[in-house]
Design a protein around this motif. Structure first.
Motif, PDB file in Angstrom:
ATOM      1  N   VAL A  48      42.899  32.591  36.222  1.00 47.37           N
ATOM      2  CA  VAL A  48      43.351  33.713  36.066  1.00 47.37           C
ATOM      3  C   VAL A  48      42.738  35.361  36.815  1.00 47.37           C
ATOM      4  O   VAL A  48      43.913  35.065  36.929  1.00 47.37           O
ATOM      5  CB  VAL A  48      42.915  33.788  34.272  1.00 47.37           C
ATOM      6  CG1 VAL A  48      43.347  35.152  33.555  1.00 47.37           C
ATOM      7  CG2 VAL A  48      43.049  32.879  33.838  1.00 47.37           C
ATOM      8  N   ASN A  49      41.610  34.989  37.155  1.00 44.27           N
ATOM      9  CA  ASN A  49      41.579  35.854  38.242  1.00 44.27           C
ATOM     10  C   ASN A  49      39.866  35.556  38.418  1.00 44.27           C
ATOM     11  O   ASN A  49      39.526  34.890  38.466  1.00 44.27           O
ATOM     12  CB  ASN A  49      41.319  37.500  36.830  1.00 44.27           C
ATOM     13  CG  ASN A  49      40.065  37.080  35.757  1.00 44.27           C
ATOM     14  OD1 ASN A  49      39.213  36.626  35.467  1.00 44.27           O
ATOM     15  ND2 ASN A  49      40.571  37.478  34.560  1.00 44.27           N
ATOM     16  N   GLU A  50      38.926  36.727  38.448  1.00 42.35           N
ATOM     17  CA  GLU A  50      37.622  36.347  39.181  1.00 42.35           C
ATOM     18  C   GLU A  50      36.566  36.204  38.697  1.00 42.35           C
ATOM     19  O   GLU A  50      35.592  35.970  38.785  1.00 42.35           O
ATOM     20  CB  GLU A  50      37.320  38.045  40.190  1.00 42.35           C
ATOM     21  CG  GLU A  50      38.446  38.628  41.379  1.00 42.35           C
ATOM     22  CD  GLU A  50      37.420  39.208  42.261  1.00 42.35           C
ATOM     23  OE1 GLU A  50      36.803  40.184  41.907  1.00 42.35           O
ATOM     24  OE2 GLU A  50      37.933  39.562  43.674  1.00 42.35           O
ATOM     25  N   GLN A  60      33.492  33.191  43.767  1.00 44.02           N
ATOM     26  CA  GLN A  60      33.513  33.521  41.994  1.00 44.02           C
ATOM     27  C   GLN A  60      32.818  32.560  41.427  1.00 44.02           C
ATOM     28  O   GLN A  60      32.007  31.699  41.683  1.00 44.02           O
ATOM     29  CB  GLN A  60      35.049  32.968  41.636  1.00 44.02           C
ATOM     30  CG  GLN A  60      36.175  33.574  42.805  1.00 44.02           C
ATOM     31  CD  GLN A  60      37.650  33.009  42.468  1.00 44.02           C
ATOM     32  OE1 GLN A  60      37.685  31.912  42.647  1.00 44.02           O
ATOM     33  NE2 GLN A  60      38.417  33.626  42.327  1.00 44.02           N
TER      34      GLN A  60
END
Length: 228
Positions: A163-165, A221
């Motif tokens: 989804v994101n970092e 990440q």
């Protein structure tokens, strides 16, 4: 939680073979291809050396037992996992369950050749380049090793959405799999390999070690698990 990385370069294979058990030496001798034999020797020796560092037990003294799906273990409080890709080996060791996978960033890989067997329908609709394919494959492998089932579950039956970092969503129709709460960490080495580590939520410290050299590292990440 400790991660040991060993890049495959020039080795003294006879010295490394001395760290293996009798059964492992016999298996190494049965390989028809010398390159395959050497890769097996190095992988097993690196696994044993990593555990030797943690426990203080001589590498050649370990006796491995296999779980229900073939995942090796040595003691209740020591969990470990190994993975090999072109040119490198990774070993993960933790007091809790752990799964690791290392994948070579092959520039020749074709997305269309693996999409049907490796990806869910959602992933096929959202992944558009080979590097993303390799990252998702590494995530799947590390998760399946984490739960101890390896490829007894088809990779196309589990998926991820980055989804994101800081957030990843685990996607699967297997409701029992979604109950496995875990974190992920992705590491890129020298632009050649992706390492995916799947580990328990209460493991907060990652100790990254290199057994033969210090490659260029990029911590990509640290992805928090979120099931859907």
């Amino acid at each position: 939680m400790r991660i040991y990385v060993h890049t495959l370069e020039n080795h003294d294979y006879s010295t490394m073979q001395n760290k293996l058990s009798f059964d492992e030496k016999e298996r190494a001798a049965k390989f028809l291809n010398q390159g395959d034999a050497h890769a097996y020797i190095v992988k097993e020796a690196v696994k044993r050396r990593s555990l030797e560092i943690i426990t203080g037990v001589p590498a050649e003294n370990f006796i491995f037992k296999k779980g229900e799906f073939g995942k090796p273990k040595i003691a209740e409080k020591i969990n470990f996992n190994t993975s090999r890709a072109k040119g490198a080996i990774v070993v993960g060791i933790s007091s809790e369950a752990i799964g690791v996978d290392i994948a070579y960033l092959d520039p020749a890989i074709q997305l269309k050749d693996y999409a049907e067997v490796a990806l869910t329908s959602f992933e096929r609709a959202t992944i558009d380049n080979p590097k993303q394919l390799i990252i998702h494959w590494a995530l799947k492998e590390s998760f399946l090793k984490f739960i101890g089932k390896g490829l007894h579950i088809e990779p196309s039956e589990i998926g991820f959405e980055i989804v994101n970092e800081s957030t990843i969503k685990f996607i699967s129709e297997h409701q029992d799999l979604a109950k496995n709460q875990c974190n992920y960490c992705l590491i890129e080495l020298e632009g050649k390999w992706i390492i995916s580590i799947c580990f328990k939520e209460n493991c907060t410290k990652l100790d990254l070690n290199f057994l033969n050299k210090q490659p260029g590292i990029q911590l990509m990440q640290r992805l928090k698990y979120q099931s859907v």
